[in-house]
Design a protein around this motif. Sequence first.
Motif, short mmCIF file in Angstrom:
data_model
loop_
_atom_site.label_atom_id
_atom_site.label_comp_id
_atom_site.label_asym_id
_atom_site.label_seq_id
_atom_site.Cartn_x
_atom_site.Cartn_y
_atom_site.Cartn_z
N LEU A 46 0.91 -1.10 -0.10
CA LEU A 46 0.02 0.04 0.03
C LEU A 46 0.99 1.27 -0.20
O LEU A 46 0.60 2.26 -0.74
N PHE A 47 2.03 1.28 0.72
CA PHE A 47 2.93 2.47 0.79
C PHE A 47 3.34 2.79 -0.64
O PHE A 47 3.42 3.76 -0.96
N TYR A 48 3.66 1.62 -1.42
CA TYR A 48 4.52 1.91 -2.83
C TYR A 48 3.42 2.15 -3.84
O TYR A 48 3.68 2.43 -4.94
N PHE A 49 1.89 1.94 -3.40
CA PHE A 49 0.95 2.57 -4.32
C PHE A 49 1.16 4.18 -4.81
O PHE A 49 0.93 4.56 -5.79
N LYS A 50 1.85 4.82 -3.73
CA LYS A 50 2.14 6.05 -4.02
C LYS A 50 3.52 6.50 -4.70
O LYS A 50 3.93 7.65 -4.62
N GLN A 99 -9.70 -1.01 3.02
CA GLN A 99 -8.61 -0.22 2.68
C GLN A 99 -7.69 -0.53 1.44
O GLN A 99 -7.68 0.38 0.61
N LEU A 100 -7.70 -1.85 1.19
CA LEU A 100 -7.11 -2.29 -0.10
C LEU A 100 -7.85 -1.87 -1.17
O LEU A 100 -7.39 -1.47 -2.36
N ILE A 101 -9.07 -2.01 -1.13
CA ILE A 101 -10.12 -1.54 -2.42
C ILE A 101 -9.93 -0.08 -2.55
O ILE A 101 -9.96 0.33 -3.85
N SER A 102 -10.08 0.55 -1.59
CA SER A 102 -9.77 2.10 -1.82
C SER A 102 -8.54 2.51 -2.22
O SER A 102 -8.51 3.36 -3.25
N ALA A 103 -7.50 1.73 -2.06
CA ALA A 103 -6.20 2.02 -2.42
C ALA A 103 -6.41 1.84 -3.87
O ALA A 103 -5.66 2.55 -4.76
N LEU A 104 -6.59 0.71 -4.29
CA LEU A 104 -6.51 0.13 -5.72
C LEU A 104 -7.43 1.13 -6.60
O LEU A 104 -7.28 1.20 -7.64
N GLN A 105 -8.62 1.59 -5.95
CA GLN A 105 -9.64 2.51 -6.53
C GLN A 105 -8.72 3.61 -6.99
O GLN A 105 -9.08 4.24 -8.12
N ILE A 106 -8.05 4.20 -6.24
CA ILE A 106 -7.42 5.16 -6.39
C ILE A 106 -6.12 5.21 -7.57
O ILE A 106 -6.11 5.85 -8.57
N ARG A 154 -2.74 -3.21 -13.87
CA ARG A 154 -2.40 -4.01 -12.68
C ARG A 154 -3.37 -3.85 -11.38
O ARG A 154 -3.62 -4.96 -10.72
N ALA A 155 -3.90 -2.55 -11.24
CA ALA A 155 -4.78 -2.46 -10.23
C ALA A 155 -6.06 -3.21 -10.54
O ALA A 155 -6.68 -3.81 -9.66
#
Length: 1578
Positions: A1510-1514, A1547-1554, A1566-1567
């Motif tokens: 999740l940290f590396y999503f950004k 939380q994971l879905i929200s992050a992937l949604q972004i 990939r998301a």
Amino acid sequence: MTESSMKKLASTLLDAITDKDPLVQEQVCSALCSLGEVRPVETLRACEEYLRQHDKLVHPYRAAVLRAMERVLSSRASELDKDTASTIILLASNEMTKTKDLVWDWQQAASGVLVAVGRQFISKVMEELLRRLHPGTLPHCAVLHTLASLSVANAFGVVPFLPSVLSSLLPVLGMAKQDTVRVAFCSALQRFSEGALEYLANLDRAPDPTVRKDAFATDIFSAYDVLFHQWLQSREAKLRLAVVEALGPMSHLLPSERLEEQLPKLLPGILALYKKHAETFYLSKSLGQILEAAVSVGSRTLETQLDALLAALHSQICVPVESSSPLVMSNQKEVLRCFTVLACSSPDRLLAFLLPRLDTSNERTRVGTLQVVRHVINSAAAQMEDKKPFILSSMRLPLLDTNSKVKRAVVQVISAMAHHGYLEQPGGEAMIEYIVQQCALPPEQEPEKPGPGSKDPKADSVRAISVRTLYLVSTTVDRMSHVLWPYLLQFLIPVRFTGALTPLCRSLVHLAQKRQEAGADAFLIQYNAHASLPSPYAVTGRLLVVSSSPYLGDGRGVAALHLLSVLHPNIHPLLGQHWETTVPLLLGYLDEHTEETLLQEEWEEKLLMFLRDTLAIISDNAWICQLSLELCRQLPCYDEAPQEKNFLYKCIGTTLGAASSKEVVRKHLQELLETARYQEEAEREGLACCFGICAISHLEDTLAQLEDFVRSEVFRKSIGILNIFKDRSENEVEKVKSALILCYGHVAARAPRELVLAKVESDILRNICQHFNTKVLGVKVETKDPALKLCLVQSVCMVSRAICSSTQAGSFHFTRKAELVAQMMEFIRAEPPDSLRTPIRKKAMLTCTYLVSVEPALDEQARADVIRGCLHSVMALLPEPKEEDGGFQKSLYLETLHALEDLLTSLLQRNMTPQGLQIMIEHLSPWIKSPRGHERARALGLSALLLRYFLEHLRVSALVPFHNLGLLIGLFSPRCADLWPATRQEAVDCVYSLLYLQLGYEGFSRDYRDDVAERLLSLKDGLVHPDPAILFHTCHSVGQIIAKRLPPDQLISLLLTMFEALGDPEKNCSRAATVMINCLLQERGGVLQEKVPEIVSVLRSKLQEAQGEHVLPAAQHSVYLLATQHCSAVVSSLLGSPLPLDSHACMLWRALAVEPRLAAQVLGLLLEKMSRDVPFKESRAFLLGRTPDRVATLLPLSATCALFEVMSTSAAGPAVLELYPQLFVALLLRVSCTVGVQLPRNLQAQERRGASPALAARNLEPCSSAVDTLRSMLLRSSSEDVVQRMDLEGGWELLRTSAGHEEGAARLARAMAEHAGPRLPLVLKTLACTHSSVYENQRVTTTAFLAELLNSNVANDLMLLDSLLESLAARQKDTCASVRRLVLRGLANLASGCPDKEKMEFRTASIRLFGHLNKVCHGDCEDVFLDQVVGGLAPLLLHLQDPQATVASACRFALRMCGPNLACEELSAAFQKHLQEGRALHFGEFLNTTCKHLMHHFPDLLGRLLTTCLFYFKSSWEDVRAAAPLFTGFLVLHAEPRQQPQVDLDQLISALQILLKDPAPEVRTRAAEALGRLVKLA
């Protein structure tokens, strides 16, 4: 997973469906399908809700959602409840009809949803679709399409609704004006009809078995009326084809009377369309359905249309099928189907139409007609049963057709006839004979172009098809057994059927086996009842002879022997048991070989042995005589097959040998002599073989018959005196004589040995010579015919061989031996020395080989003449001919060479001593050194052969030395690098044999195998390679082996021989000598210490003499090798070189620098030599009170010059760096103590005589040479900046002068401080002991150097201040004022500097440091560090995609180091396999494997790893950002459902949604992929 999470997951993906990138959009759809596979109802509801709530969503995206729904429904529709199904049906219906315009992509997707649901909920779907059918209004095209699709997908569900559907659709048919709508109606009506027909055909499984065709008949006819009378007239081709497609199945549902009424218009209407459409498949398919419908109702109207139908269909079948299009091929099948329908209803009319067309000039018409005939024979067998004679008689003309396409079609018709009993009728035998004729076609007459769709032209040829047909008919059609057996036997003997022997034999074998199974009576052939069949003698002879060429004709040898074995009861009743044993052995021999490996002579001998054993078992003279008669009759059959005819002669000889009737034997021999075709060489040879084999049992009769023939009128007429003067007659006579001479030779070779010796000189040789020596009026006439010469040589050879092989040969005194040897040598010398035209030379040498073994022995002069003459005749021949020059020439060349080899070994055998071997090598020596490569190659080959022979037959009775070993190896071993590869190979063999000869003389047994010597054989491959590097490397290996096995006393002689080879004009051999010299020095140089000065001296002299550019590098390497073993001796020897050094001496010194360890050793010795003696001597003038003259001593001066040469080589760099402080200090001190020193007077005079003053000063002036050497040392140690600084400031010149020396030393110190600071600590340590030097100049120089260092920042940077001050303090009380002054200057120079700070890449270094820590963390810190490793695992994996290559490389390294600490062998192995430096990484595959192992061995890490992701999503790096969701997806993919509590799904879905809104398409893809996998945790 809660329902809310599932809904959020689906809605997230649905929101991303509008992505502009097609790949992202496709991935989103795949993710939705993944959700649907696990939770189909929730996914479908989410999709329905999304489409309903987003009414403004444009149709491409709506279609994408609908396609995803269809994919889910295709596998999960059965899990729907009724409410959900109703909702989806309503949605899809609305989507499908939302717009009246045709938006095919969208409407097709919605239709697909309805069809998928309709497989489970047909009533609801049909209810919705019927609701969309409004009275008086045209239905939506998509509705029609859906109804049609449903009819195919679920016929049982749709058909009950058809009356309602048709009642709604038919009233509005007339309103359809647009072609697209009409096409949709046609498609729907077609599918409705097909569904109804399927339903009616399977009423036993139908939900309502009471449904009948009448239920649809009226409605279908109403539709038919519109389609046929209105729409079929359209100009739009697509609509016409749609109408035609629909009419086919509709015709089966029409009322019978209506169909009968419409046929007169319907059939012409369909046929007329053939002219309008290029693609006719749909027309033919529909026509076939209409014809079937018409026949099924017993239509009478069909008869009136038959002519037009047949003409149209026939023209379709005759259209060339050049295209490989499936539609074209399918059209042919449909047309043939139509013919089947017509054949069943009107067979007479059909045949009356077809058969006359077999006699037309058009090829396609004939081929097409034959295709139809074959088809109806197969498909309408019952209707054609009584037409068989008519059809057979009509095939007479096609049997005569020569066209290959027609032939193929005829064969296929005959095949069909065989299956249906036609060939049992009168005239059927002609068909069988036709098939056999086609099987006998030669390959050259087969067509070159392949048939349509055929990949192999041969597989589609007339012959190939005929062969397959004959075998299939024989093996699979039971009714053909009595037709083909024994009828096929009559085709075995005629020559014109020879090409068909293999398939004939195979078929006959199968038929015979079937007959045997039926019983003996059915199998035994009644020859009286079958007069046309060949006799058992004819069959035996034919099958045996054709077996002699077993691989011709697709392997006819195996087939013929199989048949012969099976036929044994019909051949002779006594043969069964013997043939059952021997024939399989013959077949096994053939199975072990191929055409290339089979030895023809050996195979023929096996067949003849089989024949002899067979005749011995039969032991019936009458039977044997009858067989011999039949064999003689078959001779003319093989006039075009000389090899087989030759074998037939051997069979005749074998059979006559078994016959007990001498009259029959004499009679047949006489007939053979009278009828033989003497002009044919093969026939002469065959005749001679026949006589030779016959002589085994009938020696006296055979010789008598030969003499009788010579006395007969037939022979005397042919050699009348008048005929001698006619060229043609003379030629014919000599051919007859050649045959007779050959006959005598074969008689001698074959006859029993105990009988032949008595006949050799009195009968055989007398007659041979009589036929060869022709006299005219008492004068001997030399023959011009080479064939006669050759026959004489062959016969004498056979006679000699017969004598040698006799047990009484030792006591036999051959009086004509010398005469015959002289005659053979005369023939050999008469042959041209540079070309090989006839085998006379070969045969004559082979004859001499046998003659020299017969008593009495030849004298020495005669032996030498034979050797020289034969060598001269063969060695000078042009090089070996290549394959393209003719196989015969190549074979003759090889056989001639073998004959020479046999002769030389035979001569050597008479003197098996080292002296005898030496004599043979002496004869070969001029050829070994020949300037012509092919002569050298032959000479080396012969040498190798003789050495091998000598070795194999070596008998040592006492241990004696092999004195010439070194000289012989020196002769052969340089040839390992000859320009000719063959010579190189043979040279190795020579050395190999010589080494084993030495071992033999040392007492080792013959079977002893020395591991070192055996390595020579493995090196031969390296000598084939043309690459000089590989070649000389192999020579080096050969030298190593020689060195290991050469006796010590032979080493010097070998080296001296090798030194002489340096001047070999063949440069490659000279180079090989240098390689081997160096190899010997390397391997055995350790025992040469006392010889070092001599070897160095010889090398220097060879450098003066040799011209080749390769000699100098080789000499350098030799010196190097000696130095590696005797370094001190070599250095001492080279230091004895006169000064100034010449170029060769310089190069030898430089050779000692090529290897760092040796270079360091040499530099150390030279430093020792330089410092051992005083640097100078003072002249006596000093004692007189005058200024002293200092004169340089020679040894330090030579050592200084040598140092310069050694360090001038780039390879000396590592050694110079290793000895940097010692060299720098020693040379600095050498410079200081040679300032003002002079050369010795003799060198001064030599310099003045031999060189310019400048050159002399630079090279030999003691101080200059020392300065130059110091400068060279700095350059070689990568201190170029120091040298350049000194060059710019004039420092070198200052060092050379007394006045500027101090300043020069100071400038050197500054340059060193600025550019070579890291070197100074060790330099200072070495300088520390020089403060007590006895030479004042040295103390001054070193103090000036140290003082200047204190003027630089380097003192602080390198922490040298203390040591510098300590060194200066030790010199404060020096007796020399200059030293004390310089100490004070140094103290004044004290200053501080500001060191620079180096920069480095922080991330790379920290990651690599992390990797290194893995190697050192053991014991108590392991557990703590393991936690750190786990924490760093995700970042390291993700940063494998880092845009900076150095960071990614560091991550690879760190992960490899982490692997062992993770206590997971699979994970560690994956890291080691995928993450090697320089190896391409397939990141997705690697990450998938890693996640699988992580989740299997560390399931509790899931939450922790996902949090890191999740940290590396950004991340700011796109590649890393894309890697993070990929990592997430793989982790979830391999996780177990029980690990769900570790995951914060929202939380994971929200992050992937972004991430789905990321600007990079790869990240979005990939998301979406990861979102699809999250359903795994449900």
